[in-house]
Design an enzyme around this catalytic site. Structure first.
Site, mmCIF file in Angstrom:
data_model
loop_
_atom_site.group_PDB
_atom_site.id
_atom_site.type_symbol
_atom_site.label_atom_id
_atom_site.label_comp_id
_atom_site.label_asym_id
_atom_site.label_seq_id
_atom_site.Cartn_x
_atom_site.Cartn_y
_atom_site.Cartn_z
ATOM 1 N N CYS A 2 -45.107 11.235 62.304
ATOM 2 C CA CYS A 2 -44.554 12.375 61.588
ATOM 3 C C CYS A 2 -43.741 11.813 60.436
ATOM 4 O O CYS A 2 -43.565 10.611 60.326
ATOM 5 C CB CYS A 2 -43.603 13.163 62.491
ATOM 6 S SG CYS A 2 -44.346 13.607 64.060
ATOM 7 N N ARG A 27 -48.146 12.039 56.321
ATOM 8 C CA ARG A 27 -47.866 11.495 57.644
ATOM 9 C C ARG A 27 -48.174 12.487 58.765
ATOM 10 O O ARG A 27 -48.118 12.145 59.945
ATOM 11 C CB ARG A 27 -46.391 11.086 57.763
ATOM 12 C CG ARG A 27 -45.982 10.047 56.763
ATOM 13 C CD ARG A 27 -44.535 9.678 56.956
ATOM 14 N NE ARG A 27 -44.332 9.046 58.241
ATOM 15 C CZ ARG A 27 -44.506 7.767 58.481
ATOM 16 N NH1 ARG A 27 -44.873 6.956 57.510
ATOM 17 N NH2 ARG A 27 -44.298 7.268 59.680
ATOM 18 N N TRP A 68 -47.166 15.594 63.045
ATOM 19 C CA TRP A 68 -48.536 15.340 63.507
ATOM 20 C C TRP A 68 -48.434 15.351 65.037
ATOM 21 O O TRP A 68 -47.814 14.489 65.628
ATOM 22 C CB TRP A 68 -49.026 13.989 63.003
ATOM 23 C CG TRP A 68 -50.470 13.732 63.250
ATOM 24 C CD1 TRP A 68 -51.526 14.246 62.548
ATOM 25 C CD2 TRP A 68 -51.028 12.875 64.251
ATOM 26 N NE1 TRP A 68 -52.702 13.758 63.050
ATOM 27 C CE2 TRP A 68 -52.436 12.924 64.090
ATOM 28 C CE3 TRP A 68 -50.494 12.072 65.260
ATOM 29 C CZ2 TRP A 68 -53.303 12.201 64.907
ATOM 30 C CZ3 TRP A 68 -51.356 11.351 66.061
ATOM 31 C CH2 TRP A 68 -52.740 11.424 65.878
ATOM 32 N N ASN A 94 -39.514 11.075 64.878
ATOM 33 C CA ASN A 94 -40.860 10.537 64.699
ATOM 34 C C ASN A 94 -41.059 9.441 65.735
ATOM 35 O O ASN A 94 -40.278 8.495 65.778
ATOM 36 C CB ASN A 94 -40.997 9.953 63.280
ATOM 37 C CG ASN A 94 -42.274 9.166 63.110
ATOM 38 O OD1 ASN A 94 -43.279 9.464 63.740
ATOM 39 N ND2 ASN A 94 -42.247 8.163 62.249
ATOM 40 N N GLY A 95 -42.081 9.588 66.591
ATOM 41 C CA GLY A 95 -42.342 8.582 67.620
ATOM 42 C C GLY A 95 -42.640 9.267 68.942
ATOM 43 O O GLY A 95 -43.001 10.453 68.964
ATOM 44 N N GLU A 461 -67.568 0.611 55.457
ATOM 45 C CA GLU A 461 -66.446 1.273 54.774
ATOM 46 C C GLU A 461 -66.940 2.479 53.969
ATOM 47 O O GLU A 461 -66.294 3.527 53.957
ATOM 48 C CB GLU A 461 -65.732 0.239 53.883
ATOM 49 C CG GLU A 461 -64.606 0.772 53.023
ATOM 50 C CD GLU A 461 -63.467 1.426 53.810
ATOM 51 O OE1 GLU A 461 -63.436 1.347 55.037
ATOM 52 O OE2 GLU A 461 -62.618 2.049 53.147
ATOM 53 N N LYS A 465 -65.530 6.213 54.599
ATOM 54 C CA LYS A 465 -64.965 7.061 53.536
ATOM 55 C C LYS A 465 -65.712 8.385 53.477
ATOM 56 O O LYS A 465 -65.117 9.446 53.364
ATOM 57 C CB LYS A 465 -65.060 6.383 52.157
ATOM 58 C CG LYS A 465 -64.143 5.246 51.909
ATOM 59 C CD LYS A 465 -62.702 5.611 51.679
ATOM 60 C CE LYS A 465 -61.904 5.522 52.956
ATOM 61 N NZ LYS A 465 -61.307 4.288 53.288
ATOM 62 N N GLU A 468 -64.940 10.605 56.633
ATOM 63 C CA GLU A 468 -63.522 10.946 56.710
ATOM 64 C C GLU A 468 -63.121 12.082 55.758
ATOM 65 O O GLU A 468 -62.362 12.974 56.130
ATOM 66 C CB GLU A 468 -62.733 9.675 56.358
ATOM 67 C CG GLU A 468 -61.252 9.804 56.307
ATOM 68 C CD GLU A 468 -60.589 8.494 55.894
ATOM 69 O OE1 GLU A 468 -61.222 7.659 55.215
ATOM 70 O OE2 GLU A 468 -59.419 8.320 56.250
ATOM 71 N N HIS A 484 -84.465 -1.711 64.755
ATOM 72 C CA HIS A 484 -84.156 -1.768 66.192
ATOM 73 C C HIS A 484 -83.612 -0.440 66.712
ATOM 74 O O HIS A 484 -83.004 -0.409 67.780
ATOM 75 C CB HIS A 484 -83.167 -2.903 66.461
ATOM 76 C CG HIS A 484 -83.691 -4.240 66.055
ATOM 77 N ND1 HIS A 484 -84.724 -4.866 66.723
ATOM 78 C CD2 HIS A 484 -83.374 -5.037 65.013
ATOM 79 C CE1 HIS A 484 -84.994 -6.018 66.122
ATOM 80 N NE2 HIS A 484 -84.201 -6.143 65.083
ATOM 81 N N LYS A 581 -51.955 9.457 57.831
ATOM 82 C CA LYS A 581 -51.968 8.198 57.098
ATOM 83 C C LYS A 581 -51.592 7.009 57.968
ATOM 84 O O LYS A 581 -52.206 5.961 57.889
ATOM 85 C CB LYS A 581 -51.003 8.297 55.916
ATOM 86 C CG LYS A 581 -50.990 7.086 55.008
ATOM 87 C CD LYS A 581 -52.227 7.030 54.161
ATOM 88 C CE LYS A 581 -52.285 5.794 53.304
ATOM 89 N NZ LYS A 581 -53.645 5.554 52.801
HETATM 90 O O1 M6R Z 1 -52.154 1.388 58.138
HETATM 91 P P1 M6R Z 1 -53.363 0.740 58.718
HETATM 92 O O2 M6R Z 1 -54.082 -0.099 57.706
HETATM 93 O O3 M6R Z 1 -53.075 -0.046 59.942
HETATM 94 O O4 M6R Z 1 -54.312 1.928 59.129
HETATM 95 C C1 M6R Z 1 -55.466 1.704 59.882
HETATM 96 C C2 M6R Z 1 -56.391 2.894 59.832
HETATM 97 O O5 M6R Z 1 -55.789 4.012 60.434
HETATM 98 C C3 M6R Z 1 -56.739 3.255 58.388
HETATM 99 O O6 M6R Z 1 -57.285 2.152 57.741
HETATM 100 C C4 M6R Z 1 -57.757 4.417 58.330
HETATM 101 O O7 M6R Z 1 -58.961 4.032 58.895
HETATM 102 C C5 M6R Z 1 -57.917 4.807 56.872
HETATM 103 N N1 M6R Z 1 -56.933 5.786 56.515
HETATM 104 C C6 M6R Z 1 -59.280 5.300 56.538
HETATM 105 O O8 M6R Z 1 -59.387 5.567 55.164
#
Ligand code: M6R
Length: 586
Positions: A2, A27, A68, A94-95, A461, A465, A468, A484, A581
């Protein structure tokens, strides 16, 4: 996971808190709320975005939260701030409070009434339980009972001070003149001050209009250093771009240049290891995979790569390994847990992160910072590209130190790296061309990304992207694996994005392109070679680079493809559904 904020000073607390919270919405955005003291304690909290809040009160001291959800559904009653039974104390958290169930039981047996399903609410009642007229003392007594991870800010109706504590969740203080700020992340208050104090685990702060004091959790005073952050407010805002993600994609040449400059000025490289273990999550995991190819190629040291969430289940094998933990936020719980485990096993540990003073820096022996600046979009872009640059640089530097490459080769490789910001700049000129191609992709149900070698992680990746932010089903595959199994999914018109650099994978990639073409796929080639046009339906011609550096231009192309596809579909690009994030839960 959060965002929390706090303000005490002379401005409208309502305005400062709302503006600050908006910068932390990345967040979490399930619910939001603020509490302001102005003779009485006022609270407004709601499910949904910060813009849902209807705040008809104001004052000059308050706290706020954007959530969150972990414990308790996203509902008004589970939104922060939480207040005690008498309505005098408000807290944001937060936590996760791991022992909340036991604490809640005890507090209920002493007559406290709870209104939410959250773990956080116990904090307000605990402070109330210890309050005998001294809020600061009650705060210290209350936090001693908490187990788990927390960044907490608390206010009391009769006090002009904010009390806060940090343990395994981020917390930073912004120092102003006759005003002070508190937040989970620096951009929250950057428009008001660039003087920052980063709290470490187990530290408490007390904020009033005129001072910020710091203590251990046992109440012993400590001195903290003020750091000056050179990010501008514009760095943390959209600067005319439609989305943070697009802005951040376009900031990549600068982010690369800044990161390289910082790496080149660093002296501390020497370290002994026989092999390397890299651990990360999501996009950072893909950076680790690129690092594996590059380090094995240049440094000729074996590299193992693990998802952080899987690493912890690995048997405790002690080996002559160095651990590299990659996390842009520095707050990812799985990666931090993995770093702790590696340390216990006696590994030398290196963290790669973008956030100065973030939690991971407390758990590793050495830190390499990427200099990407604040990344607000949930989709990682400029932090990824600077992570891979850092790993390339690490490989080159270590290879030279170990005599694996000649001085001449070392200089050639460094010169090539210095050209990367320029190559990325040229790739960004393809924006309009990629935008047109995205029209077609936006009508697809599934998209496949294929590549080989160092570009295989880029295919992963590109797919991450795409799914996501556009919510289109996407998969990345090593091109040689198609036959395969995945080939069964290829039918008429299914888009396949094929990365075809001019390296040792070139002819094999063309064979794979023919395989999917023969089954009706719509093939988009991503290649510097004009010749590829003969084999694909359309070519996105990327700038020519040293083949080992092709991931840089390829990933930018795929970021833009995902971005424009999501934009055409009208998605919430900077805040995709169900995601946040920084992922501070395991
Ligand atoms: O802050 P981090 O690099 O540890 O985050 C890891 C993943 O949560 C992060 O890379 C996530 O996959 C991306 N937001 C995707 O775009």
């Amino acid at each position: 996971m959060c965002g929390i904020v706090g303000y005490v000073g002379f401005r409208s607390a309502r305005e400062v808190l709302i503006r600050s919270l908006k910068r932390l919405e990345y967040r979490g955005y399930d619910s939001a709320g603020i509490a302001i003291v102005n003779g009485q304690l006022n609270v407004e909290k709601k499910k949904g975005y910060i813009s849902n809040l209807k705040v008809d009160f104001d004052g000059t001291i308050g706290i706020g939260h954007t959530r969150w959800a972990t414990h308790g559904n996203p509902e008004d009653r589970n939104a922060h701030p939480f207040v005690d039974c008498r309505g005098e104390i408000a807290i944001v958290h937060n936590g996760i409070i791991e022992n909340y169930a036991r604490l809640k039981g005890e507090l209920i047996s002493r007559g406290h009434e709870f209104k939410s399903d959250t773990d956080s609410e116990v904090i307000a009642h605990l402070i109330e339980e210890h309050y005998k007229g001294d809020f600061k003392e009650a705060f210290f007594k209350a936090i001693k009972n908490l187990e788990g991870s927390f960044a907490i800010a608390a206010i009391h109706k009769k006090e002009r001070r904010i009390m806060a504590v940090k343990k395994e969740s981020p917390l930073v203080v912004g120092i102003g003149d006759h005003e002070n700020f508190l937040a989970s992340d620096i951009p929250a208050f950057l428009e008001y001050t660039n003087r920052v104090i980063v709290l470490k685990d187990g530290e408490v702060c007390e904020l009033t209009d005129d001072f910020a004091r710091f203590y251990t959790m046992e109440g012993k005073s400590i001195r903290k250093r003020v750091e000056y952050v050179n990010w501008s407010v514009e760095d943390a805002e959209k600067s005319g771009y439609e989305h943070f993600m697009l802005k951040e994609i376009f900031e990549q040449p600068k982010a690369l240049y800044d990161t390289l400059t910082s790496l080149e000025s660093r002296n501390e490289w020497q370290v002994d290891f026989g092999r390397i273990t890299m651990v990360a999550c999501g996009t950072s995991y893909h950076a680790a995979l690129v690092g594996k190819y590059v380090i094995e190629e240049i440094l000729q040291v074996p590299v193992d790569v693990y998802y952080a969430s899987e690493y912890r289940h690995r048997p405790e094998i002690v080996e002559d390994s160095m651990g590299i933990f990659i996390t842009q936020s520095g707050e990812t719980a799985d990666t931090i847990a993995a770093a702790k485990k590696a340390k216990e096993l006696g590994y030398f540990t290196l963290g790669i992160t973008n956030v100065v003073g973030s939690s991971i820096t407390n758990y590793v022996d050495r830190v390499l910072y990427t200099s990407a600046g604040p990344e607000i979009g949930v989709a990682a872009t400029k932090t990824f590209i600077t992570q891979i640059l850092t790993l390339y640089y690490f490989a080159i530097k270590m290879a030279r130190i170990r005599g694996r490459i000649s001085t001449r080769k070392y200089h050639v490789l460094r010169e090539n790296l210095r050209r990367v910001p320029h190559d990325v700049e040229r790739t960004l000129k393809m924006n309009e061309r990629i935008m047109k191609e995205s029209e077609k992709i936006s009508r697809a149900r599934d998209v496949f990304f294929i590549a080989r070698g160092v570009n295989y992680p880029i295919a992963l990746e590109g797919a991450l992207k795409m799914k996501e932010i556009s919510y289109i089903h996407a998969e990345g595959y090593p091109a040689g694996e198609l036959k395969h199994g995945p080939l069964a999914l290829i039918s008429q018109g299914v888009p396949v994005i094929a990365l075809v650099p001019e390296d040792k994978t070139y002819s094999k990639m063309l064979s794979n392109v023919k395989e999917v073409s023969a089954r009706g796929a719509y093939v988009v080639g991503v290649s510097p070679s004009k010749d590829v046009e003969k084999y694909v339906d359309t070519l996105l011609k990327v700038p020519e680079t040293d083949p080992l550096l092709s991931p840089f231009v390829n990933v930018v192309t795929l970021q833009l493809l995902a971005y424009h596809t999501a934009r055409i579909l009208g998605r919430e690009i900077d805040k995709p559904r169900n995601l946040a994030k920084s992922v501070t839960v395991e």
